[in-house]
Design an enzyme around this catalytic site. Structure first.
Site, short mmCIF file in Angstrom:
data_model
loop_
_atom_site.label_atom_id
_atom_site.label_comp_id
_atom_site.label_asym_id
_atom_site.label_seq_id
_atom_site.Cartn_x
_atom_site.Cartn_y
_atom_site.Cartn_z
N ARG A 297 -6.28 13.25 1.46
CA ARG A 297 -5.69 12.18 2.24
C ARG A 297 -4.56 11.68 1.39
NH1 ARG A 297 -10.19 8.13 2.40
NH2 ARG A 297 -9.06 6.67 3.37
N ARG B 258 2.48 5.70 10.12
CA ARG B 258 2.33 6.72 8.76
C ARG B 258 3.19 7.91 8.99
NH1 ARG B 258 -3.54 4.67 8.04
NH2 ARG B 258 -4.41 5.67 6.24
N ARG C 148 -17.77 5.62 4.02
CA ARG C 148 -17.06 6.23 5.02
C ARG C 148 -17.14 7.69 4.65
NH1 ARG C 148 -11.49 3.19 5.51
NH2 ARG C 148 -10.86 5.38 5.70
N ARG D 177 -16.25 2.24 -2.49
CA ARG D 177 -15.98 1.12 -1.20
C ARG D 177 -17.16 1.37 -0.44
NH1 ARG D 177 -10.58 1.56 2.24
NH2 ARG D 177 -11.17 3.72 2.34
N LYS E 266 -4.97 -2.60 0.70
CA LYS E 266 -4.04 -3.08 1.73
C LYS E 266 -4.95 -4.04 2.89
CE LYS E 266 -2.94 1.22 3.38
NZ LYS E 266 -3.68 1.92 2.31
#
Ligand code: ADP
Ligand code: AMP
Length: 222
Positions: A173, A90, A162, A129, A15
Site C-alpha cells: 500500500r 488517490r 484489518r 491499529r 488522517k
C-alpha cells in the site's frame, strides 16, 4: 462558503484519527472512502464484491467506482457545510473528477493537508491499529487503547484487525498507493499552492494542535 479540505498521506499517517475529531468539532462531513468501501464489503453489495479482493491485496479500487461513490456522498445534506476528504483523491483521475464535482456546486478545495510520517512508524501504527465493527472507530493497542480489551468504548462492538494491516500488505500500500499513485496528485496540488504539510510523526495531540491552527487560519482568511 463550505470548507472543503483534502487529507493526504500514507496509510497509517493518522488522517482518519484527525478527521474524525475535526468533523465533530467543526461540523464538517468526514468522507473516508476506505470506510465507505469497508461498509460496502460488510453489506455484501455489488460495490463491496468488486472491491473486496483489491482492498485485501492493497490495490486501488477503480476510479469509476470511487468517483460514483463520492458523487453520491457529496450530494448528501451533511456535506453542504463542507467536507474532510480522507483517502480521496488517490489518483489523478479522481483529483480531476473532484474538481469538477465541487466546481459544479460553486465550491473548490480550500487546502490539502499532507500528513508526513516515515515507513517504520507507519508499520508500527498499522500493526497496532484496531477498528470497531459497528462504525469503524479507530484504536491503537499502545497509543490509544480501548478501556476494555477488544471492545469499542463508544459503541461496545468488537474490535478487529484489518486484513490489509499486515506487514506485507502495508508495504504494498505504501509503495503502490502513496509513492506511485499519489505522487502526481500531490504535485498537482503543490503547483496549485494548496499544500500544507504536517509533521504527523508526533503524538496525536500535537498533530491536532497544528491542524487546528491551520484550520483557524483558513477559516479566518475565508
Ligand atoms: P490513516 O487514516 O491515515 O490510515 P489512522 O488515523 O487510522 O491512519 O491511524 C493509524 C493508527 O495509528 C491508528 O491505530 C491510530 O490510533 C494511530 N495513530 C493515529 N495518529 C497517531 C499519532 N499521532 N501517534 C501515534 N499513533 C497514532
Ligand atoms: P483506507 O481505509 O483509506 O486505508 O483504504 C483502504 C483501502 O480501500 C485502500 O487500500 C484501497 O484498496 C481502497 N481505497 C480507499 N480509498 C480509495 C480511493 N480513493 N481510490 C481507490 N481505492 C481506495
Amino acid at each position: 462558503m463550505p470548507l472543503d479540505l483534502v487529507l493526504m498521506g500514507p496509510p497509517g499517517a493518522g488522517k482518519g484519527t484527525q478527521a474524525a475529531r475535526l468533523a465533530g468539532e467543526r461540523g464538517l462531513a468526514h468522507i473516508a472512502t476506505g470506510d465507505m468501501l469497508r461498509a460496502a464489503v460488510a453489506e455484501g453489495s455489488e460495490l463491496g464484491r468488486q472491491a473486496e479482493q483489491i482492498m485485501a491485496a492493497g490495490g486501488l479500487v477503480p476510479d469509476d467506482l470511487i468517483i460514483a461513490m463520492i458523487r453520491e456522498r457529496l450530494g448528501r445534506g451533511d456535506a453542504g457545510r463542507g467536507s474532510l476528504l480522507d483517502g480521496f483523491p488517490r489518483t489523478e483521475g479522481q483529483a480531476v473528477a473532484l474538481e469538477a464535482m465541487l466546481g459544479s456546486q460553486g465550491r473548490a478545495i480550500a487546502a490539502v493537508l499532507v500528513f508526513d510520517v516515515q515507513l517504520a512508524t507507519l508499520i508500527e501504527r498499522l500493526s497496532g491499529r484496531r477498528v470497531c465493527r459497528a462504525a469503524g472507530h479507530v484504536y491503537h493497542l499502545v497509543h490509544s487503547p480501548p478501556r476494555s480489551d477488544g471492545v469499542c468504548d463508544l459503541d461496545g462492538s468488537e474490535l478487529y484487525q484489518r486484513d490489509d494491516d499486515r506487514p506485507d500488505v502495508i508495504e504494498t500500500r505504501y509503495r503502490k498507493q502513496w509513492q506511485d499513485a499519489a505522487a502526481p496528485v500531490l504535485e498537482h496540488y503543490r503547483r496549485a499552492g494548496l499544500v500544507h504539510e504536517l509533521d504527523a510523526a508526533r503524538p496525536a495531540g500535537e498533530v491536532a494542535d497544528e491542524a487546528d491552527r491551520l484550520l483557524d487560519r483558513l477559516v479566518g482568511a475565508a
